[in-house]
Design a protein around this motif. Structure first.
Motif, PDB file in Angstrom:
ATOM      1  N   MET A  88       0.809  -1.208   0.000  1.00  0.00           N
ATOM      2  CA  MET A  88       0.000   0.000   0.000  1.00  0.00           C
ATOM      3  C   MET A  88       0.851   1.271   0.000  1.00  0.00           C
ATOM      4  O   MET A  88       0.345   2.356  -0.216  1.00  0.00           O
ATOM      5  CB  MET A  88      -0.966   0.019   1.190  1.00  0.00           C
ATOM      6  N   THR A  89       2.161   1.136   0.234  1.00  0.00           N
ATOM      7  CA  THR A  89       3.032   2.304   0.090  1.00  0.00           C
ATOM      8  C   THR A  89       3.323   2.572  -1.378  1.00  0.00           C
ATOM      9  O   THR A  89       3.710   3.668  -1.742  1.00  0.00           O
ATOM     10  CB  THR A  89       4.363   2.142   0.858  1.00  0.00           C
ATOM     11  N   PHE A  96       1.035   1.140  -4.090  1.00  0.00           N
ATOM     12  CA  PHE A  96      -0.182   1.082  -4.889  1.00  0.00           C
ATOM     13  C   PHE A  96      -1.389   1.610  -4.127  1.00  0.00           C
ATOM     14  O   PHE A  96      -1.435   1.562  -2.909  1.00  0.00           O
ATOM     15  CB  PHE A  96      -0.458  -0.370  -5.316  1.00  0.00           C
ATOM     16  N   THR A  97      -2.376   2.055  -4.904  1.00  0.00           N
ATOM     17  CA  THR A  97      -3.644   2.444  -4.298  1.00  0.00           C
ATOM     18  C   THR A  97      -4.430   1.173  -3.985  1.00  0.00           C
ATOM     19  O   THR A  97      -4.247   0.147  -4.648  1.00  0.00           O
ATOM     20  CB  THR A  97      -4.460   3.329  -5.266  1.00  0.00           C
ATOM     21  N   LEU A 121      -4.679  -2.645 -10.935  1.00  0.00           N
ATOM     22  CA  LEU A 121      -3.370  -2.008 -10.757  1.00  0.00           C
ATOM     23  C   LEU A 121      -2.544  -1.985 -12.041  1.00  0.00           C
ATOM     24  O   LEU A 121      -1.556  -1.270 -12.132  1.00  0.00           O
ATOM     25  CB  LEU A 121      -2.572  -2.736  -9.672  1.00  0.00           C
ATOM     26  N   THR A 158      -0.006   0.795 -11.740  1.00  0.00           N
ATOM     27  CA  THR A 158      -0.388   2.105 -11.248  1.00  0.00           C
ATOM     28  C   THR A 158       0.161   2.300  -9.850  1.00  0.00           C
ATOM     29  O   THR A 158      -0.051   1.479  -8.965  1.00  0.00           O
ATOM     30  CB  THR A 158      -1.927   2.237 -11.192  1.00  0.00           C
ATOM     31  N   ILE A 159       0.895   3.393  -9.689  1.00  0.00           N
ATOM     32  CA  ILE A 159       1.336   3.775  -8.356  1.00  0.00           C
ATOM     33  C   ILE A 159       0.521   5.001  -7.962  1.00  0.00           C
ATOM     34  O   ILE A 159      -0.318   5.461  -8.728  1.00  0.00           O
ATOM     35  CB  ILE A 159       2.859   4.030  -8.313  1.00  0.00           C
ATOM     36  N   HIS A 160       0.734   5.531  -6.811  1.00  0.00           N
ATOM     37  CA  HIS A 160      -0.079   6.657  -6.340  1.00  0.00           C
ATOM     38  C   HIS A 160      -0.055   7.831  -7.314  1.00  0.00           C
ATOM     39  O   HIS A 160       0.891   8.010  -8.073  1.00  0.00           O
ATOM     40  CB  HIS A 160       0.423   7.113  -4.971  1.00  0.00           C
ATOM     41  N   HIS A 161      -1.105   8.618  -7.299  1.00  0.00           N
ATOM     42  CA  HIS A 161      -1.242   9.838  -8.089  1.00  0.00           C
ATOM     43  C   HIS A 161      -1.315   9.568  -9.591  1.00  0.00           C
ATOM     44  O   HIS A 161      -0.799  10.334 -10.395  1.00  0.00           O
ATOM     45  CB  HIS A 161      -0.102  10.820  -7.795  1.00  0.00           C
ATOM     46  N   ASP A 162      -1.907   8.477  -9.992  1.00  0.00           N
ATOM     47  CA  ASP A 162      -2.109   8.127 -11.400  1.00  0.00           C
ATOM     48  C   ASP A 162      -0.823   8.082 -12.213  1.00  0.00           C
ATOM     49  O   ASP A 162      -0.809   8.376 -13.403  1.00  0.00           O
ATOM     50  CB  ASP A 162      -3.110   9.086 -12.066  1.00  0.00           C
ATOM     51  N   TYR A 197       2.658   5.628 -13.288  1.00  0.00           N
ATOM     52  CA  TYR A 197       2.952   4.222 -13.515  1.00  0.00           C
ATOM     53  C   TYR A 197       4.416   3.954 -13.248  1.00  0.00           C
ATOM     54  O   TYR A 197       5.270   4.805 -13.473  1.00  0.00           O
ATOM     55  CB  TYR A 197       2.596   3.806 -14.948  1.00  0.00           C
TER      56      TYR A 197
END
Length: 146
Positions: free
Chosen positions: A30-31, A33-34, A42, A71-75, A77
């Motif tokens: 979760m650090t 990925f959303t 994802l 996908t990582i945080h804030h849209d 990749y």
């Protein structure tokens, strides 16, 4: 492995079923990925076919590894090496970020390039110094004969 032990795995880890539903995950995941209920949520649209192939190989006895844009945080990749080991219809998926590794190698190459450029400039300066010394010696030699 107990549920609470899975949470503390220090890498992005997902426990999946063969449909790709996320059954459990490590806190570390979760650090990166959303929150998602399904692994394909994802995965970047361009890599979903590859990811589906990863999910259907449940009979493989050896770990399967492919690179996927996730996908990582804030849209944004990132490129990840995804390795899954299937035990029946349960998959143990580990995602290792390769973007950071590539950036690290790129930085190392840039540093080496800068060192090389500095060495080349030093050699050029040294050659110019030697030429100047040679010219100075040549101009002083006729004076020494007098």
């Amino acid at each position: 492995m107990k549920t609470n032990e899975m949470e503390w795995i220090p890498i992005p880890y997902f426990k999946l079923n063969s449909d790709g539903e996320i059954l459990r995950h490590s806190k570390e995941s979760m650090t990166f990925f959303t929150p998602a209920n399904h692994f394909l949520e994802l995965v970047h649209l361009d890599d979903r076919l590859l990811a589906r192939q990863l999910l259907v190989q449940t009979t493989s006895s050896t770990p399967i590894r492919i690179s996927l844009k996730l996908t990582i945080h804030h849209d944004l990749y990132g490129l990840f090496a995804c390795t899954v080991k299937w035990e029946g219809n349960i998959g143990h998926l580990v995602c290792t970020e390769t973007t950071a590794e590539a950036m690290k190698v790129e930085k190392q190459l840039k540093v080496k390039e800068q060192v090389l450029q500095t060495k080349q400039a030093l050699i050029k300066s040294n050659n110019q110094l030697l030429k100047s010394m040679d010219q100075l010696i040549k101009t002083l030699e006729p004076d020494a004969d007098k």
